[in-house]
Design a protein around this motif. Structure first.
Motif, PDB file in Angstrom:
ATOM      1  N   VAL A 184     -10.568   1.235  -6.656  1.00 32.49           N
ATOM      2  CA  VAL A 184      -9.344   0.923  -5.880  1.00 32.49           C
ATOM      3  C   VAL A 184      -8.162   1.461  -6.267  1.00 32.49           C
ATOM      4  CG1 VAL A 184      -8.055  -0.973  -5.014  1.00 32.49           C
ATOM      5  CG2 VAL A 184     -10.566  -1.350  -5.391  1.00 32.49           C
ATOM      6  N   ASN A 185      -7.554   2.449  -5.466  1.00 37.44           N
ATOM      7  CA  ASN A 185      -6.349   3.118  -5.836  1.00 37.44           C
ATOM      8  C   ASN A 185      -5.253   2.442  -5.089  1.00 37.44           C
ATOM      9  OD1 ASN A 185      -6.459   4.256  -3.271  1.00 37.44           O
ATOM     10  ND2 ASN A 185      -7.082   6.153  -3.750  1.00 37.44           N
ATOM     11  N   ASP A 186      -3.920   2.801  -5.393  1.00 36.15           N
ATOM     12  CA  ASP A 186      -2.672   2.423  -4.647  1.00 36.15           C
ATOM     13  C   ASP A 186      -2.916   2.458  -3.199  1.00 36.15           C
ATOM     14  OD1 ASP A 186      -0.059   1.304  -5.434  1.00 36.15           O
ATOM     15  OD2 ASP A 186       0.390   2.787  -4.098  1.00 36.15           O
ATOM     16  N   ASN A 187      -3.194   3.680  -2.588  1.00 32.59           N
ATOM     17  CA  ASN A 187      -3.589   3.380  -1.272  1.00 32.59           C
ATOM     18  C   ASN A 187      -4.341   2.628  -0.407  1.00 32.59           C
ATOM     19  OD1 ASN A 187      -1.547   5.648  -0.716  1.00 32.59           O
ATOM     20  ND2 ASN A 187      -3.095   7.150  -0.892  1.00 32.59           N
ATOM     21  N   ALA A 188      -5.692   2.543  -1.483  1.00 33.02           N
ATOM     22  CA  ALA A 188      -6.512   1.681  -0.909  1.00 33.02           C
ATOM     23  C   ALA A 188      -6.094  -0.128  -0.856  1.00 33.02           C
ATOM     24  CB  ALA A 188      -7.876   1.629  -1.689  1.00 33.02           C
ATOM     25  N   LEU A 189      -5.327  -0.214  -1.912  1.00 34.34           N
ATOM     26  CA  LEU A 189      -4.639  -1.500  -2.212  1.00 34.34           C
ATOM     27  C   LEU A 189      -3.943  -1.964  -0.869  1.00 34.34           C
ATOM     28  CD1 LEU A 189      -4.347  -4.217  -3.678  1.00 34.34           C
ATOM     29  CD2 LEU A 189      -2.546  -2.916  -4.968  1.00 34.34           C
ATOM     30  N   THR A 190      -3.124  -0.797  -0.488  1.00 35.76           N
ATOM     31  CA  THR A 190      -2.285  -1.013   0.641  1.00 35.76           C
ATOM     32  C   THR A 190      -3.046  -1.380   1.946  1.00 35.76           C
ATOM     33  OG1 THR A 190      -0.426   0.264  -0.259  1.00 35.76           O
ATOM     34  CG2 THR A 190      -0.464   0.041   2.264  1.00 35.76           C
ATOM     35  N   VAL A 191      -4.027  -0.553   2.079  1.00 35.26           N
ATOM     36  CA  VAL A 191      -4.951  -0.818   3.240  1.00 35.26           C
ATOM     37  C   VAL A 191      -5.799  -2.230   3.095  1.00 35.26           C
ATOM     38  CG1 VAL A 191      -7.129  -0.178   4.253  1.00 35.26           C
ATOM     39  CG2 VAL A 191      -5.511   1.474   3.594  1.00 35.26           C
ATOM     40  N   ASN A 192      -6.072  -2.673   2.008  1.00 32.90           N
ATOM     41  CA  ASN A 192      -6.800  -4.112   1.930  1.00 32.90           C
ATOM     42  C   ASN A 192      -5.669  -5.109   2.291  1.00 32.90           C
ATOM     43  OD1 ASN A 192      -9.422  -4.239   0.979  1.00 32.90           O
ATOM     44  ND2 ASN A 192      -8.768  -2.548  -0.022  1.00 32.90           N
ATOM     45  N   ILE A 193      -4.336  -4.953   1.801  1.00 36.54           N
ATOM     46  CA  ILE A 193      -3.380  -6.024   2.184  1.00 36.54           C
ATOM     47  C   ILE A 193      -3.105  -5.997   3.380  1.00 36.54           C
ATOM     48  CG2 ILE A 193      -1.089  -6.670   1.622  1.00 36.54           C
ATOM     49  CD1 ILE A 193      -1.353  -5.632  -1.139  1.00 36.54           C
ATOM     50  N   SER A 194      -3.006  -4.705   4.213  1.00 37.75           N
ATOM     51  CA  SER A 194      -2.848  -4.583   5.552  1.00 37.75           C
ATOM     52  C   SER A 194      -4.015  -5.479   6.400  1.00 37.75           C
ATOM     53  CB  SER A 194      -2.552  -3.236   6.198  1.00 37.75           C
ATOM     54  OG  SER A 194      -2.365  -3.125   7.359  1.00 37.75           O
ATOM     55  N   ARG A 195      -5.141  -5.063   5.872  1.00 39.70           N
ATOM     56  CA  ARG A 195      -6.231  -5.820   6.642  1.00 39.70           C
ATOM     57  C   ARG A 195      -6.224  -7.428   6.475  1.00 39.70           C
ATOM     58  NH1 ARG A 195     -11.146  -1.620   5.041  1.00 39.70           N
ATOM     59  NH2 ARG A 195     -10.636   0.058   6.614  1.00 39.70           N
ATOM     60  N   LEU A 196      -5.893  -7.704   5.373  1.00 40.83           N
ATOM     61  CA  LEU A 196      -5.888  -9.216   5.092  1.00 40.83           C
ATOM     62  C   LEU A 196      -4.770  -9.871   5.982  1.00 40.83           C
ATOM     63  CD1 LEU A 196      -6.590 -11.741   3.520  1.00 40.83           C
ATOM     64  CD2 LEU A 196      -5.122 -10.670   1.621  1.00 40.83           C
ATOM     65  N   ARG A 197      -3.699  -9.325   6.054  1.00 39.72           N
ATOM     66  CA  ARG A 197      -2.486  -9.888   6.981  1.00 39.72           C
ATOM     67  C   ARG A 197      -2.685  -9.771   8.402  1.00 39.72           C
ATOM     68  NH1 ARG A 197       1.833  -6.350   4.378  1.00 39.72           N
ATOM     69  NH2 ARG A 197       3.175  -7.663   3.585  1.00 39.72           N
ATOM     70  N   SER A 198      -3.661  -8.921   8.819  1.00 40.77           N
ATOM     71  CA  SER A 198      -4.399  -8.782  10.260  1.00 40.77           C
ATOM     72  C   SER A 198      -4.930 -10.320  10.365  1.00 40.77           C
ATOM     73  CB  SER A 198      -4.599  -7.535  10.571  1.00 40.77           C
ATOM     74  OG  SER A 198      -5.181  -7.402  12.008  1.00 40.77           O
ATOM     75  N   LYS A 199      -6.091 -10.306   9.569  1.00 40.59           N
ATOM     76  CA  LYS A 199      -7.036 -11.320   9.640  1.00 40.59           C
ATOM     77  C   LYS A 199      -6.378 -12.815   9.561  1.00 40.59           C
ATOM     78  CE  LYS A 199     -10.912  -8.651   7.934  1.00 40.59           C
ATOM     79  NZ  LYS A 199     -12.044  -8.627   7.006  1.00 40.59           N
ATOM     80  N   LEU A 200      -5.307 -12.999   8.576  1.00 39.39           N
ATOM     81  CA  LEU A 200      -4.476 -13.955   8.595  1.00 39.39           C
ATOM     82  C   LEU A 200      -3.684 -14.456   9.875  1.00 39.39           C
ATOM     83  CD1 LEU A 200      -3.477 -13.946   4.934  1.00 39.39           C
ATOM     84  CD2 LEU A 200      -4.820 -15.556   5.890  1.00 39.39           C
TER      85      LEU A 200
END
Length: 220
Positions: A184-200
C-alpha cells in the motif's frame, strides 16, 4: 492456549503450518479427510480456523459460507489466489482476514494474533451512526442494505472508528496497513479512502470522513 484448526489439503503445507503454530505456542488440529469437513471442524471447537480456498469437495469459500450458518469462529483464508474478487468473496462470506501464498510466517502469526485479540470477549457487531459494523463479515449494514468492505477498507474504517472524532494521520493509517500482504503506497491509500467514503455515502453517511489538509482525516 488458543487452538487453531488447519484446513489445507496439501500435506507439505499443512505440516509446515502445523509446526509453525505449535512452535509459536498454539494447539493445533487439521483435516486429512474432506468428506465431512464442516462437521469435523465444528466438532473440534477451535478458536480460529486457517482455511485454504482450493480444497476437495466444497471449496473453501463454500465451506466458509456453510460454517457461518453455525458459528462465528474467526476464519483466516489462506490461498494462492491474488485477485480482489476472491478477497471480496471471502470477506462477504464471513472471513475475518485473508492472506496469500507464499505467506510470510511472521506476518501470518501477527494476523492470527490480531484476529484472536479482536474476537476475545467482544461482540462481532458494533455500530456507527446507525450502521451495524460486522468485523467477521467485513460489512456495514443499515438493516436493509449490506455493504461489503475490502480488507484494506475495513482496516482503515476500524482504525478511524476506534478514534472517532480525532484526527488520524496518513502515516498512522499506513502503519495500520503495514502487515497486509498487498503493498500500500500513498496513492493506494488515497484510493482506499475514496472508496470507503463512497460506500459510506451509499449507506446514507455522506461526508462521514472529513479531510484536514496537512493533518489527516476525521471520522465524524
Amino acid at each position: 492456549m488458543s487452538r487453531i484448526f488447519i484446513v489445507e489439503d496439501d500435506k507439505a503445507i499443512r505440516g509446515e503450518l502445523d509446526e509453525l503454530l505449535r512452535n509459536s505456542g498454539y494447539e493445533t488440529g487439521y483435516l486429512t479427510d474432506f468428506s465431512n469437513s464442516k462437521a469435523d471442524i465444528l466438532a473440534a471447537s477451535p478458536d480460529l480456523i486457517l482455511m485454504d480456498i482450493n480444497i476437495p469437495n466444497l471449496n473453501g469459500e463454500q465451506l466458509l459460507k456453510e460454517i457461518r450458518k453455525e458459528t462465528d469462529i474467526p476464519v483466516i483464508m489462506v490461498t494462492s489466489r491474488t485477485s480482489e474478487t476472491d478477497e471480496v468473496l471471502s470477506m462477504s462470506y464471513g472471513a475475518d482476514d485473508y492472506i496469500t501464498k507464499p505467506y510470510n510466517p511472521t506476518i501470518l502469526l501477527l494476523r492470527i494474533s490480531a484476529v484472536l485479540k479482536r474476537s476475545a470477549g467482544t461482540a462481532s457487531a458494533q455500530s456507527y451512526n446507525g450502521l451495524q459494523v460486522n468485523d467477521a463479515k467485513g460489512s456495514l449494514t443499515d438493516g436493509s442494505c449490506e455493504m461489503t468492505l475490502t480488507k484494506n477498507e475495513m482496516i482503515i474504517f476500524r482504525f478511524m472508528l476506534d478514534r472517532k472524532g480525532s484526527i488520524v494521520t496518513r502515516d498512522e493509517l499506513m502503519t495500520a496497513l503495514w502487515d497486509n500482504d498487498e503493498f500500500v503506497n500513498d496513492n493506494a491509500l488515497t484510493v482506499n479512502i475514496s472508496r470507503l467514503r463512497s460506500k459510506l455515502s451509499e449507506l446514507g453517511c455522506e461526508d462521514a470522513i472529513e479531510t484536514r489538509k496537512k493533518q489527516g482525516y476525521i471520522l465524524r
